[in-house]
Design a protein around this motif. Structure first.
Motif, PDB file in Angstrom:
ATOM      1  N   ARG A  76      93.094  21.018  34.365  1.00  0.00           N
ATOM      2  CA  ARG A  76      92.119  20.076  33.831  1.00  0.00           C
ATOM      3  C   ARG A  76      90.697  20.529  34.157  1.00  0.00           C
ATOM      4  O   ARG A  76      89.801  20.467  33.315  1.00  0.00           O
ATOM      5  CB  ARG A  76      92.377  18.671  34.389  1.00  0.00           C
ATOM      6  CG  ARG A  76      91.463  17.577  33.893  1.00  0.00           C
ATOM      7  CD  ARG A  76      91.301  17.499  32.382  1.00  0.00           C
ATOM      8  NE  ARG A  76      92.533  17.578  31.673  1.00  0.00           N
ATOM      9  CZ  ARG A  76      93.040  16.683  30.872  1.00  0.00           C
ATOM     10  NH1 ARG A  76      92.392  15.571  30.671  1.00  0.00           N
ATOM     11  NH2 ARG A  76      94.176  16.876  30.257  1.00  0.00           N
ATOM     12  N   LEU A  77      90.452  20.989  35.384  1.00  0.00           N
ATOM     13  CA  LEU A  77      89.127  21.451  35.773  1.00  0.00           C
ATOM     14  C   LEU A  77      88.671  22.626  34.909  1.00  0.00           C
ATOM     15  O   LEU A  77      87.527  22.671  34.462  1.00  0.00           O
ATOM     16  CB  LEU A  77      89.094  21.823  37.251  1.00  0.00           C
ATOM     17  CG  LEU A  77      89.257  20.666  38.235  1.00  0.00           C
ATOM     18  CD1 LEU A  77      89.362  21.199  39.654  1.00  0.00           C
ATOM     19  CD2 LEU A  77      88.129  19.660  38.112  1.00  0.00           C
ATOM     20  N   VAL A  78      89.561  23.568  34.662  1.00  0.00           N
ATOM     21  CA  VAL A  78      89.233  24.730  33.832  1.00  0.00           C
ATOM     22  C   VAL A  78      88.924  24.293  32.405  1.00  0.00           C
ATOM     23  O   VAL A  78      87.966  24.774  31.787  1.00  0.00           O
ATOM     24  CB  VAL A  78      90.367  25.776  33.883  1.00  0.00           C
ATOM     25  CG1 VAL A  78      90.182  26.844  32.813  1.00  0.00           C
ATOM     26  CG2 VAL A  78      90.435  26.413  35.268  1.00  0.00           C
ATOM     27  N   GLU A  79      89.691  23.358  31.882  1.00  0.00           N
ATOM     28  CA  GLU A  79      89.458  22.862  30.527  1.00  0.00           C
ATOM     29  C   GLU A  79      88.074  22.215  30.406  1.00  0.00           C
ATOM     30  O   GLU A  79      87.323  22.487  29.456  1.00  0.00           O
ATOM     31  CB  GLU A  79      90.542  21.853  30.149  1.00  0.00           C
ATOM     32  CG  GLU A  79      90.394  21.279  28.771  1.00  0.00           C
ATOM     33  CD  GLU A  79      91.424  20.210  28.450  1.00  0.00           C
ATOM     34  OE1 GLU A  79      91.459  19.793  27.277  1.00  0.00           O
ATOM     35  OE2 GLU A  79      92.174  19.767  29.351  1.00  0.00           O
ATOM     36  N   VAL A  80      87.713  21.378  31.361  1.00  0.00           N
ATOM     37  CA  VAL A  80      86.416  20.707  31.332  1.00  0.00           C
ATOM     38  C   VAL A  80      85.295  21.716  31.557  1.00  0.00           C
ATOM     39  O   VAL A  80      84.250  21.672  30.897  1.00  0.00           O
ATOM     40  CB  VAL A  80      86.361  19.552  32.361  1.00  0.00           C
ATOM     41  CG1 VAL A  80      84.974  18.939  32.427  1.00  0.00           C
ATOM     42  CG2 VAL A  80      87.403  18.498  32.022  1.00  0.00           C
ATOM     43  N   MET A  81      85.506  22.645  32.470  1.00  0.00           N
ATOM     44  CA  MET A  81      84.529  23.688  32.741  1.00  0.00           C
ATOM     45  C   MET A  81      84.203  24.470  31.461  1.00  0.00           C
ATOM     46  O   MET A  81      83.032  24.693  31.136  1.00  0.00           O
ATOM     47  CB  MET A  81      85.115  24.640  33.788  1.00  0.00           C
ATOM     48  CG  MET A  81      84.143  25.220  34.739  1.00  0.00           C
ATOM     49  SD  MET A  81      85.013  26.111  36.045  1.00  0.00           S
ATOM     50  CE  MET A  81      85.221  27.679  35.284  1.00  0.00           C
ATOM     51  N   GLU A  82      85.227  24.859  30.737  1.00  0.00           N
ATOM     52  CA  GLU A  82      85.027  25.601  29.491  1.00  0.00           C
ATOM     53  C   GLU A  82      84.300  24.749  28.462  1.00  0.00           C
ATOM     54  O   GLU A  82      83.408  25.227  27.765  1.00  0.00           O
ATOM     55  CB  GLU A  82      86.366  26.090  28.954  1.00  0.00           C
ATOM     56  CG  GLU A  82      86.966  27.199  29.781  1.00  0.00           C
ATOM     57  CD  GLU A  82      88.383  27.567  29.376  1.00  0.00           C
ATOM     58  OE1 GLU A  82      88.964  26.914  28.484  1.00  0.00           O
ATOM     59  OE2 GLU A  82      88.916  28.527  29.965  1.00  0.00           O
ATOM     60  N   LEU A 120      90.426  30.244  42.879  1.00  0.00           N
ATOM     61  CA  LEU A 120      91.126  28.967  42.780  1.00  0.00           C
ATOM     62  C   LEU A 120      91.031  28.366  41.376  1.00  0.00           C
ATOM     63  O   LEU A 120      91.716  27.400  41.073  1.00  0.00           O
ATOM     64  CB  LEU A 120      90.579  27.974  43.805  1.00  0.00           C
ATOM     65  CG  LEU A 120      90.850  28.340  45.261  1.00  0.00           C
ATOM     66  CD1 LEU A 120      90.109  27.394  46.189  1.00  0.00           C
ATOM     67  CD2 LEU A 120      92.340  28.324  45.549  1.00  0.00           C
ATOM     68  N   LEU A 121      90.170  28.938  40.538  1.00  0.00           N
ATOM     69  CA  LEU A 121      90.008  28.444  39.179  1.00  0.00           C
ATOM     70  C   LEU A 121      90.591  29.390  38.130  1.00  0.00           C
ATOM     71  O   LEU A 121      90.371  29.207  36.939  1.00  0.00           O
ATOM     72  CB  LEU A 121      88.527  28.192  38.880  1.00  0.00           C
ATOM     73  CG  LEU A 121      87.933  27.036  39.663  1.00  0.00           C
ATOM     74  CD1 LEU A 121      86.425  27.007  39.491  1.00  0.00           C
ATOM     75  CD2 LEU A 121      88.551  25.724  39.245  1.00  0.00           C
ATOM     76  N   GLU A 122      91.329  30.386  38.574  1.00  0.00           N
ATOM     77  CA  GLU A 122      91.989  31.274  37.616  1.00  0.00           C
ATOM     78  C   GLU A 122      92.980  30.466  36.797  1.00  0.00           C
ATOM     79  O   GLU A 122      93.402  29.384  37.217  1.00  0.00           O
ATOM     80  CB  GLU A 122      92.681  32.413  38.358  1.00  0.00           C
ATOM     81  CG  GLU A 122      91.687  33.381  38.982  1.00  0.00           C
ATOM     82  CD  GLU A 122      92.360  34.464  39.792  1.00  0.00           C
ATOM     83  OE1 GLU A 122      93.606  34.464  39.915  1.00  0.00           O
ATOM     84  OE2 GLU A 122      91.637  35.318  40.313  1.00  0.00           O
TER      85      GLU A 122
END
Length: 135
Positions: A76-82, A120-122
């Motif tokens: 979820r964090l990666v999705e929002v980050m992108e 940790l965000l890979e």
């Protein structure tokens, strides 16, 4: 109640609150006869920059432990980050850090948590968590 995640992501693309609600939703509540839409992610301004905070968030998980629950949170964090065009996620717990500047402890003031380590965000391991967690 427990300890909640504080995840704050720079809003580099200057998305609006309405755009975040359309993309990530809100929790619909009926409060004293009035229906409200509490955003999952909330936009705020601080020191001249725009950020999004995981407002309706899960309980705190230690990313270093790399458990299956972290995989869902990381996804979820990666999705929002992108979506926000960000290169970092600032992450901690609500024991020390506030979710937004207007909701922090007045005696401490608002502080941004430290950024998560890039490894940790890979991309999440698809075999551990095939679907994102939705709150």
């Amino acid at each position: 109640m427990g300890v909640g995640i504080v995840a704050i992501i720079p809003n580099e693309k200057n998305r609006t609150q309405e755009e975040l609600i359309r993309k990530f939703g809100c929790v619909k509540m009926d409060y004293r006869g009035k229906k409200e839409c509490i955003p999952i992610w909330k936009i705020f301004e601080w020191e001249g920059k725009s950020y999004a905070s995981w407002y309706m968030r899960p309980r705190y998980v230690e990313p270093e432990r790399n458990n299956p629950r972290w995989e869902g949170i990381r996804r979820r964090l990666v999705e929002v980050m992108e979506y926000l065009g960000a290169k970092e996620v600032r992450y901690s717990s609500d024991v020390v850090f506030g979710v937004t500047p207007d909701e922090c402890c007045s005696d401490i003031g608002f502080l941004l948590p430290h950024p998560l380590k890039k490894e940790l965000l890979e991309p999440p391991d698809e075999d551990i968590t095939p679907e994102p967690i939705i709150y």
